[in-house]
Structures are given as C-alpha cells and as structure tokens.
Design a protein around this motif. Structure first.
Motif, short mmCIF file in Angstrom:
data_model
loop_
_atom_site.label_atom_id
_atom_site.label_comp_id
_atom_site.label_asym_id
_atom_site.label_seq_id
_atom_site.Cartn_x
_atom_site.Cartn_y
_atom_site.Cartn_z
N UNK A 137 5.43 -7.50 2.57
CA UNK A 137 5.53 -6.22 1.81
C UNK A 137 5.09 -6.61 0.19
N UNK A 138 5.58 -7.74 -0.16
CA UNK A 138 5.44 -8.02 -1.79
C UNK A 138 3.66 -8.49 -1.61
N UNK A 139 2.98 -8.93 -0.60
CA UNK A 139 1.95 -9.30 -0.69
C UNK A 139 0.82 -8.00 -0.84
N UNK A 140 1.43 -7.03 0.07
CA UNK A 140 0.69 -5.59 -0.14
C UNK A 140 0.87 -4.84 -1.23
N UNK A 141 1.93 -5.07 -1.84
CA UNK A 141 2.23 -4.56 -3.25
C UNK A 141 1.39 -5.17 -4.26
N UNK A 142 1.26 -6.38 -4.22
CA UNK A 142 0.57 -7.32 -5.37
C UNK A 142 -1.01 -6.72 -5.13
N UNK A 143 -1.51 -6.51 -3.73
CA UNK A 143 -2.89 -6.10 -3.66
C UNK A 143 -2.99 -4.50 -3.91
N UNK A 144 -1.80 -3.80 -4.26
CA UNK A 144 -1.89 -2.28 -4.44
C UNK A 144 -2.06 -1.73 -3.18
N UNK A 145 -2.05 -2.27 -1.89
CA UNK A 145 -2.12 -1.52 -0.54
C UNK A 145 -1.24 -1.06 0.01
N UNK A 146 -0.22 -0.70 -0.84
CA UNK A 146 1.05 -0.21 -0.63
C UNK A 146 1.52 0.79 -1.58
N UNK A 147 2.61 1.41 -1.52
CA UNK A 147 2.95 2.18 -2.71
C UNK A 147 4.38 3.06 -2.16
#
Length: 267
Positions: free
Chosen positions: A200-210
């Motif tokens: 989840x944090x990886x997706x956040x850092x890549x702005x792939x999730x919000x």
C-alpha cells in the motif's frame, strides 16, 4: 434482562428544574459527539459536557461514574448480558481503570474507499496511537491495511513453475517466469505472506492509489484487563446517541492477541 441504562436512572433520580428545556437541545447535550467525549465520560471527568449540562439545567444529586458508563452503552441493543455489563463496570470502578488518549492498546478501524487503477475499491485501515519516547508527543499511525487487491491472487495455472534444472542454465529463463503475472503465486515460497501495508505504501509513493473517503469508523479498546469493547457511532435523534459501546467481550491476553491478528490484521 434489559440493561439498566443511565437514562432511566437519571429520570428517576433527578427533578427537572423550573427552567423549560428544549428537547432537541437536550438530545444534543446527551449525545456523545466525539470519541474524546466518550473517554471523558468513561473517566467521569468534571469537564465533560454532560456533567456541565446537568449542573446548569437540573437540581440533582451527583451522578455516579457507574451511571455515566451505563449511559455509554447502545440502549437500542436488547441483547446485552446484564451480569457481564455489571461485572465490567464494577471492575472498572474498583481498580479504577481510566482511558487515556495516549494509551497504546486502542485502535481505530476505518472502512475506506480508495481509487486504484481507476476503480473505487473498499479497503480497511487500522490505526493506533504512537508516542515519541523523547518528547512524549503522540500521533495516529497506520498499523495495517486489508484489501483484496493487496493480496497475491491465486494462480490461473497451478502447473507453471520455475524449472528445477534452472540452476544448470544460470536461471536464464527467470525473466520469462516473473513476467507471468497471472501465476505469480507459483514462483514464491508457500510460506510467503504478502505485507499489504508495504505494498500500500509503495502504491502511495508512486501515486498509483489514493484515498477517496472514509466511510465508517469504529474503535476497539483492549487496555482493560480481561475485556475488550468496541465503540461505534449511532446517529439518531435520541439522548442515547453518538459514540457508544456496541459490543463488550471477555478476553484474556491470549484471546486479545488472536483478536489483533484476526480482526485488526496485526502481526
């Protein structure tokens, strides 16, 4: 038996003052509007709004802490076990146990809607309080998340695998195996457990999730010896409303650890 809640004891223990009281305002006064107010009432804090309201609007004897704690249970639920509720309140008063915002062993469970790959998807997030050991400052932190899309999906073809002779070719075909995203589970150890929070944090850092919104919140309190209870928000035009105890369960330390794994998704 019905739980003998504070609202009943209040109406029989005090007399309304001569001043007329607006019913809707009284409902607002009795409503537990924030989780901070729940903690204050549980502790029978003098500054809690309900105590101030009662002093200003009623000529009454002092309301006991037991009465205040009873008022924090969801009265519309008729399945309460009166003996357990009584035992719990007696234990809390005899110790006495107090709730504190900076306690480590209480958790917020958030049902959220997230945007992932253009879709709105439900996700559960668990948060709790973390204290800085140097400054004693506290903050909410995310301790776990849970969503289907954060788990490793089952493989479509169970027969696909990395050839046992691959070491003989210096694993030259490894790139092709790992490109097979529909069978990823075949290529990791059967003991592998995906860390959903890391993903989840990886997706956040890549702005792939919000995060689109928080749909619902409930709080789990585990700091009372031998017990755990859950607090939810009951929005209704009644005195017994707001943040109230929705469940109370006897639990020893082992059961609490299992609860953390099963319900709070903690390691």
């Amino acid at each position: 038996m019905k739980l003998y809640l504070f609202l009943i004891s209040l109406l029989t223990a005090i007399q309304v003052s001569a001043q007329s009281i607006n019913f809707s305002n009284e409902n607002f006064a009795f409503e537990v509007k924030q989780i901070d107010e729940f903690i204050e009432r549980f502790n029978n804090s003098e500054k809690t709004l309900i105590n101030q309201y009662l002093k200003e609007n009623y000529s009454a004897e002092d309301i006991s802490r037991s009465d205040l704690i009873k008022s924090l249970f969801n009265q519309s639920d008729k399945s309460w076990k009166l003996n357990e509720v009584t035992e719990f309140i007696k234990q809390v008063n005899n110790k006495p146990y107090m709730l504190h915002f900076d306690d480590e062993d209480w958790y917020a469970k958030l049902n959220c809607t997230v945007i992932y790959q253009g879709d709105e998807i439900p996700m559960t997030m668990i948060m709790n309080i973390e204290k800085n050991p140097r400054s004693n400052a506290v903050k909410w932190v995310i301790t776990s998340v849970d969503a289907d899309f954060l788990s490793l999906p089952e493989s479509l073809d169970k027969s696909k695998s990395i050839n046992p002779a691959s070491h003989g070719t210096n694993f030259v075909s490894l790139d092709r195996a790992l490109d097979d995203t529909s069978n990823m589970k075949n290529y990791v150890s059967r003991d592998f457990v995906p860390d959903q929070l890391t993903l989840f944090m990886s997706l956040l850092s890549c702005k792939n999730i919000s995060i689109k919104q928080v749909d619902k919140i409930e709080y789990h309190f585990l700091q009372i010896d031998g017990w755990t209870f859950t607090v939810k928000n009951f929005e209704r035009n009644e005195k017994n409303s707001g943040w109230l105890v929705s469940s109370l369960t006897k639990m020893d330390d082992h059961q609490k650890n299992e609860f953390k794994k099963r319900v709070l998704n903690l390691k």
